[in-house]
Design a protein around this motif. Structure first.
Motif, short mmCIF file in Angstrom:
data_model
loop_
_atom_site.label_atom_id
_atom_site.label_comp_id
_atom_site.label_asym_id
_atom_site.label_seq_id
_atom_site.Cartn_x
_atom_site.Cartn_y
_atom_site.Cartn_z
N UNK A 6 0.81 -1.22 0.00
CA UNK A 6 0.00 0.00 0.00
C UNK A 6 0.85 1.27 0.00
N UNK A 7 2.10 1.15 0.44
CA UNK A 7 2.96 2.33 0.56
C UNK A 7 4.21 2.23 -0.31
N UNK A 8 4.14 1.45 -1.34
CA UNK A 8 5.30 1.27 -2.22
C UNK A 8 5.77 2.62 -2.78
N UNK A 9 7.07 2.85 -2.70
CA UNK A 9 7.72 4.06 -3.21
C UNK A 9 7.38 5.33 -2.44
N UNK A 10 6.66 5.21 -1.33
CA UNK A 10 6.42 6.37 -0.48
C UNK A 10 7.59 6.53 0.49
N UNK A 11 7.84 7.76 0.88
CA UNK A 11 8.89 8.07 1.86
C UNK A 11 8.22 8.64 3.09
N UNK A 20 8.11 1.68 21.11
CA UNK A 20 6.67 1.80 21.28
C UNK A 20 5.90 1.97 19.97
N UNK A 21 4.92 2.86 20.00
CA UNK A 21 4.05 3.07 18.85
C UNK A 21 4.86 3.55 17.64
N UNK A 22 5.81 4.44 17.86
CA UNK A 22 6.60 4.95 16.75
C UNK A 22 7.39 3.87 16.04
N UNK A 23 8.02 3.00 16.82
CA UNK A 23 8.78 1.89 16.22
C UNK A 23 7.86 0.96 15.46
N UNK A 24 6.69 0.66 16.03
CA UNK A 24 5.74 -0.23 15.36
C UNK A 24 5.27 0.37 14.04
N UNK A 25 5.04 1.68 14.01
CA UNK A 25 4.63 2.33 12.77
C UNK A 25 5.74 2.30 11.74
N UNK A 26 6.97 2.58 12.15
CA UNK A 26 8.09 2.55 11.23
C UNK A 26 8.24 1.19 10.58
N UNK A 27 8.14 0.13 11.37
CA UNK A 27 8.27 -1.23 10.84
C UNK A 27 7.15 -1.55 9.87
N UNK A 28 5.95 -1.10 10.17
CA UNK A 28 4.82 -1.42 9.30
C UNK A 28 4.89 -0.63 7.99
N UNK A 29 5.32 0.62 8.06
CA UNK A 29 5.51 1.38 6.81
C UNK A 29 6.48 0.63 5.89
N UNK A 30 7.58 0.16 6.47
CA UNK A 30 8.58 -0.57 5.67
C UNK A 30 7.99 -1.86 5.11
N UNK A 31 7.23 -2.58 5.92
CA UNK A 31 6.63 -3.83 5.45
C UNK A 31 5.69 -3.59 4.28
N UNK A 32 5.10 -2.41 4.25
CA UNK A 32 4.15 -2.08 3.19
C UNK A 32 4.82 -1.39 2.00
N UNK A 86 4.43 11.44 10.14
CA UNK A 86 3.66 11.04 11.32
C UNK A 86 4.38 11.61 12.54
N UNK A 87 3.77 12.62 13.14
CA UNK A 87 4.33 13.25 14.34
C UNK A 87 3.85 12.48 15.57
N UNK A 88 4.72 11.60 16.05
CA UNK A 88 4.38 10.73 17.16
C UNK A 88 5.15 11.07 18.44
N UNK A 89 6.29 11.74 18.32
CA UNK A 89 7.09 12.08 19.50
C UNK A 89 6.25 12.90 20.49
N UNK A 90 6.44 12.63 21.77
CA UNK A 90 5.62 13.32 22.77
C UNK A 90 6.39 13.52 24.07
N UNK A 220 -4.90 2.13 11.82
CA UNK A 220 -5.55 3.38 11.43
C UNK A 220 -4.58 4.38 10.80
N UNK A 221 -3.34 4.44 11.30
CA UNK A 221 -2.36 5.35 10.71
C UNK A 221 -2.02 4.92 9.28
N UNK A 222 -1.88 3.62 9.07
CA UNK A 222 -1.62 3.12 7.71
C UNK A 222 -2.76 3.52 6.77
N UNK A 223 -3.99 3.34 7.22
CA UNK A 223 -5.14 3.71 6.40
C UNK A 223 -5.10 5.19 6.01
N UNK A 224 -4.86 6.04 6.98
CA UNK A 224 -4.89 7.48 6.73
C UNK A 224 -3.79 7.94 5.78
N UNK A 225 -2.75 7.13 5.62
CA UNK A 225 -1.62 7.54 4.78
C UNK A 225 -1.62 6.84 3.42
#
Length: 247
Positions: A6-11, A20-32, A86-90, A220-225
């Motif tokens: 779903x995110x091929x060639x996206x940066x 935490x959540x940020x690491x999980x999102x980073x890994x999933x972006x790469x998987x996609x 994705x601004x996840x830092x808090x 949900x973050x993957x969907x929105x992007x």
């Protein structure tokens, strides 16, 4: 499991990507299929090593314009112009109003809210050239709960929703969407110290009786992007197992 693209060639830039959540999102972006710019105050080397050659790590302070310039430069040198932020830092110290000082207030605002503005200033021009872009600000469902000692944090997280809604109006004609995601309390290193009694107290106020895992927020973050969410902008998506019921 077969990887989806779903995110091929996206940066994609993900802040707070060291754990935490940020690491999980980073890994999933790469998987996609995305190239990932993983950002944290300290180099998120574990996240980058787990992903491999499709990720770079950047140590940067997201409350500093120079930090965003460094993120942009690193992304361009490694992959090209950024498509997704994705601004996840808090920053979330607990201080009741009697103990809350201005320095803590400002640091909370700068990390949680100023970063949203700074990322937009840095990356909107490039997204406009592509006529495609995605901003996701990670807010919090705490804005609808009775959590003491978090007035500064709640103010910053409400601000994320307002900024995403306002920014959406400015950039919609350029194919850029801007949304907020409001997670509930999630099982990460930051919440490890909570005892079973505290966790159950959280669960009992949710429709789904378990602690959220980082992966619950990722979908949900993957969907929105993706292009699937091309007509969804300026929205606040609550992902908390049914704890905060918006009426």
């Amino acid at each position: 499991m077969t990887d989806i693209v779903t995110h091929r060639n996206r940066i994609a830039v993900v802040t707070g990507a060291g754990r935490g959540i940020g690491a999980a999102m980073a890994l999933e972006f790469a998987r996609r299929g995305a190239k990932v710019v993983a950002v944290d105050l300290k180099d998120p080397s574990v996240t980058v090593q787990t992903i491999g050659p499709n990720a770079i790590g950047v140590a940067a302070d997201v409350s500093d314009p120079l930090g965003w310039a460094a993120i942009d430069m690193a992304a361009k040198e490694a992959f090209g112009d950024v498509d997704i932020v994705v601004n996840n830092a808090a920053y979330y110290p607990n201080h009741a109003i009697d103990d809350l000082d201005f320095e803590t207030w400002r640091r909370t605002m700068s990390v949680n809210l100023d970063a949203q503005f700074l990322s937009a200033k840095q990356f909107v021009p490039g997204m406009r050239r592509k006529k495609w872009g995605r901003f996701v600000g990670i807010s919090s469902n705490s804005i609808g709960l009775t959590v003491p000692g978090m007035s500064h944090y709640m103010a910053s997280k409400m601000g994320i929703m307002g900024f995403m809604r306002g920014l959406a109006n400015d950039v919609a004609d350029d194919g850029i969407t801007c949304n907020a995601v409001l997670p509930g309390l999630t099982h990460t290193v930051a919440t490890e110290a909570q005892g079973e009694e505290q966790r159950r107290a959280t669960w009992q106020t949710q429709a789904i009786k378990r602690f959220a895992e980082p992966e619950d927020i990722v979908g949900p973050v993957m969907f929105l992007t993706t292009d699937d969410a091309a007509f969804m902008t300026g929205q606040a998506l609550v992902v908390d197992g049914g704890q905060y019921r918006v009426g």
